[in-house]
Design an enzyme around this catalytic site. Structure first.
Site, PDB file in Angstrom:
ATOM      1  N   ASN A  24       0.805  -1.219   0.000  1.00 55.94           N
ATOM      2  CA  ASN A  24       0.000   0.000   0.000  1.00 55.94           C
ATOM      3  C   ASN A  24       0.842   1.275   0.000  1.00 55.94           C
ATOM      4  O   ASN A  24       0.328   2.344  -0.322  1.00 55.94           O
ATOM      5  CB  ASN A  24      -0.972  -0.013   1.180  1.00 55.94           C
ATOM      6  CG  ASN A  24      -2.065  -1.052   1.016  1.00 55.94           C
ATOM      7  OD1 ASN A  24      -2.377  -1.467  -0.099  1.00 55.94           O
ATOM      8  ND2 ASN A  24      -2.640  -1.508   2.120  1.00 55.94           N
ATOM      9  N   ASP A 117      -9.743  -4.695  -6.519  1.00 54.08           N
ATOM     10  CA  ASP A 117     -10.553  -5.655  -5.780  1.00 54.08           C
ATOM     11  C   ASP A 117     -12.006  -5.223  -5.677  1.00 54.08           C
ATOM     12  O   ASP A 117     -12.306  -4.051  -5.443  1.00 54.08           O
ATOM     13  CB  ASP A 117      -9.998  -5.834  -4.360  1.00 54.08           C
ATOM     14  CG  ASP A 117      -8.698  -6.600  -4.359  1.00 54.08           C
ATOM     15  OD1 ASP A 117      -8.455  -7.324  -5.338  1.00 54.08           O
ATOM     16  OD2 ASP A 117      -7.939  -6.483  -3.388  1.00 54.08           O
ATOM     17  N   ARG A 122     -16.361   1.879  -3.068  1.00 55.08           N
ATOM     18  CA  ARG A 122     -15.229   2.708  -2.631  1.00 55.08           C
ATOM     19  C   ARG A 122     -15.262   3.990  -3.451  1.00 55.08           C
ATOM     20  O   ARG A 122     -14.486   4.158  -4.383  1.00 55.08           O
ATOM     21  CB  ARG A 122     -13.903   1.942  -2.819  1.00 55.08           C
ATOM     22  CG  ARG A 122     -13.755   0.777  -1.875  1.00 55.08           C
ATOM     23  CD  ARG A 122     -12.342   0.248  -1.833  1.00 55.08           C
ATOM     24  NE  ARG A 122     -12.028  -0.570  -2.982  1.00 55.08           N
ATOM     25  CZ  ARG A 122     -10.844  -1.172  -3.172  1.00 55.08           C
ATOM     26  NH1 ARG A 122      -9.887  -1.026  -2.286  1.00 55.08           N
ATOM     27  NH2 ARG A 122     -10.615  -1.910  -4.220  1.00 55.08           N
ATOM     28  N   ILE A 124     -15.014   7.817  -4.964  1.00 53.18           N
ATOM     29  CA  ILE A 124     -13.880   8.745  -4.998  1.00 53.18           C
ATOM     30  C   ILE A 124     -14.356  10.189  -4.828  1.00 53.18           C
ATOM     31  O   ILE A 124     -13.669  11.125  -5.229  1.00 53.18           O
ATOM     32  CB  ILE A 124     -13.064   8.591  -6.291  1.00 53.18           C
ATOM     33  CG1 ILE A 124     -13.922   8.911  -7.528  1.00 53.18           C
ATOM     34  CG2 ILE A 124     -12.469   7.193  -6.396  1.00 53.18           C
ATOM     35  CD1 ILE A 124     -13.091   9.054  -8.799  1.00 53.18           C
ATOM     36  N   GLN A 126     -14.452  12.030  -2.223  1.00 53.59           N
ATOM     37  CA  GLN A 126     -13.558  12.840  -1.397  1.00 53.59           C
ATOM     38  C   GLN A 126     -12.294  13.253  -2.160  1.00 53.59           C
ATOM     39  O   GLN A 126     -11.759  14.341  -1.942  1.00 53.59           O
ATOM     40  CB  GLN A 126     -13.185  12.084  -0.116  1.00 53.59           C
ATOM     41  CG  GLN A 126     -14.365  11.782   0.794  1.00 53.59           C
ATOM     42  CD  GLN A 126     -15.131  13.035   1.179  1.00 53.59           C
ATOM     43  OE1 GLN A 126     -14.590  13.925   1.834  1.00 53.59           O
ATOM     44  NE2 GLN A 126     -16.399  13.113   0.779  1.00 53.59           N
TER      45      GLN A 126
END
Length: 424
Positions: A24, A117, A122, A124, A126
């Site tokens: 990460n 994944d 999730r 985007i 922000q």
């Protein structure tokens, strides 16, 4: 996906394993290289598929790179604006860091909506909120995101994130590091990988302060010049995965290259489970574990229990004499490993409200299962080691995206495991 992992389980493992650089961190650091005005070198780079996909993206912009023996050299000095290859972009979620990096480098970016994944929503939003605050205009069309700035380019801004987001925090840093003026990110994510990125940028002359806290301040600079090799921090998720493996099937495993402070929320839970972790500097020894106590786990943003570790620890909980519960507050829909574990004989289920219930499952039997994503694949890998007989994990490419030289490391511990091409 065209690879499968074959595990002949029921073997006890022992020996030493060394953790690689953090995935990460790596997937943020490589896009960050295009902000540099000089060649860049990284050490402790994990040998994972994501690195090679990121190299393909760099190459499309005439950015040369060379990767061997954990060293990655990147030369962005002849970078050219170009359409990024959609296949590589769609193969990993973290390719969205090129949005912030390209915006910081050229004042504009065009990126196909990234893949990676499938673990639930999730968004985007922000990221986009941050880009707009910095002076960008953003619109989306046909799964492509177009980001532009006016003649005056980007500028510093005060940005409050409505929710803690690692991705948005990193993307805003990348976009703001060369933007004139001061940028303040409030409610920023605090992960060690963000500190690693800030350290890399600061060593090139950036002015990023507060990484690791919830308020990050950035003073824009004109140029970034690499002066030394940047060593990537150890991968806390890989470390947690091997700690889980050691607790599940180990007869004594020493795990090297760990930063214990990065794993405190995880190791505290393992100790609560009855695992006798012997922590010594940058290594942890896990002796044979004979009894596991059921526990409850709730994931939360760092420094809480990492969502990426709820799946790898699940097979260990199957050894507990009683019922354990897991609540993933980050990605409540991250449950695609459950049906696959049940194919091996696991007594595990998820409720509507996202609570995973794990009951004792000591008689696992090998079967054919499928890895839906990286950490689900890790859970199946550990369960396959626990199971009697042969386990075949299809779509094992996911595992290779996140785990450095995984077959070699497992083999060194005594596992009977191989990766082969899936039959057409």
């Amino acid at each position: 996906m065209n690879k499968k992992m074959i595990i002949n389980g029921g073997r006890r493992l022992a020996g030493d394993v060394t953790i690689g650089g953090a995935k990460n961190s790596t997937v943020a650091l490589i896009p960050a290289t295009i902000l540099a005005d000089t060649p860049v070198r990284f050490d402790s780079v994990p040998d994972i598929a994501d690195v090679y996909n990121l190299q393909i993206i760099l190459n499309s912009m005439n950015v040369k790179s060379k990767f061997q023996h954990s060293i990655l050299d990147v030369d962005p000095t002849e970078i050219k604006e170009a359409a990024l290859p959609s296949t590589a972009i769609k193969s990993l979620r973290a390719s969205y860091y090129f949005m912030g990096a390209l915006l910081g480098r050229f004042g504009r970016a065009t990126v196909t909506f990234p893949g990676g994944d499938n673990i639930g929503p999730r968004p985007i939003d922000q990221h986009i909120k941050g880009f707009k605050a910095l002076g960008a205009e953003v619109h989306e069309e046909n799964d492509t995101i177009y980001i532009t700035t006016g003649i005056n380019g980007l500028h510093g801004a005060r940005i409050f994130l409505d929710m803690v987001s690692v991705g948005a925090t990193i993307n805003i840093i990348l976009a703001a590091v060369k933007a004139p003026g001061q940028t303040i990110i409030e409610n920023a994510a605090r992960e060690p990988e963000i500190i690693d990125l800030a350290t890399f940028l600061n060593n090139m002359g950036a002015k990023v302060r507060g990484a690791g806290t919830d308020v990050i301040r950035i003073e824009g600079v004109l140029e970034l010049n690499s002066r030394a090799t940047h060593t990537i921090i150890p991968d806390r998720i890989e470390a947690g995965t091997y700690l889980s493996l050691a607790a599940a099937v180990g007869d004594g495993i020493m795990i090297h290259n760990i930063i214990p402070e990065h794993l405190e929320s995880f190791t505290s839970k393992m100790i609560e489970m009855g695992v006798d972790l012997q922590i010594d500097g940058d290594q942890i020894y896990v002796p044979k574990t004979t009894q596991i106590t059921p526990i409850s786990i709730k994931t939360s943003p760092y420094p809480g229990f990492a969502t990426d570790l709820q799946q790898p620890i699940t097979p260990v909980l199957m050894l507990a004499d009683g019922e354990s519960k897991i609540l993933d507050t980050i990605y409540p829909k991250r449950v695609r490993h459950i049906v696959e574990l049940r194919r091996l004989g696991a007594d595990i289920a998820s409720a509507v409200e996202g609570v995973i219930t794990v009951n004792q499952s000591t008689n696992l039997v090998g079967s054919v299962v499928q890895a839906a994503e990286i950490r689900a694949g890790a859970a199946l890998m550990i369960a396959g080691m626990m199971a009697d007989g042969q386990t075949v994990i299809k779509a094992a490419d996911h595992i290779l995206r996140g785990y450095d030289r995984v077959v070699w490391k497992l083999t060194q511990l005594g596992a009977d495991v191989e990766i082969i091409a899936e039959d057409n």
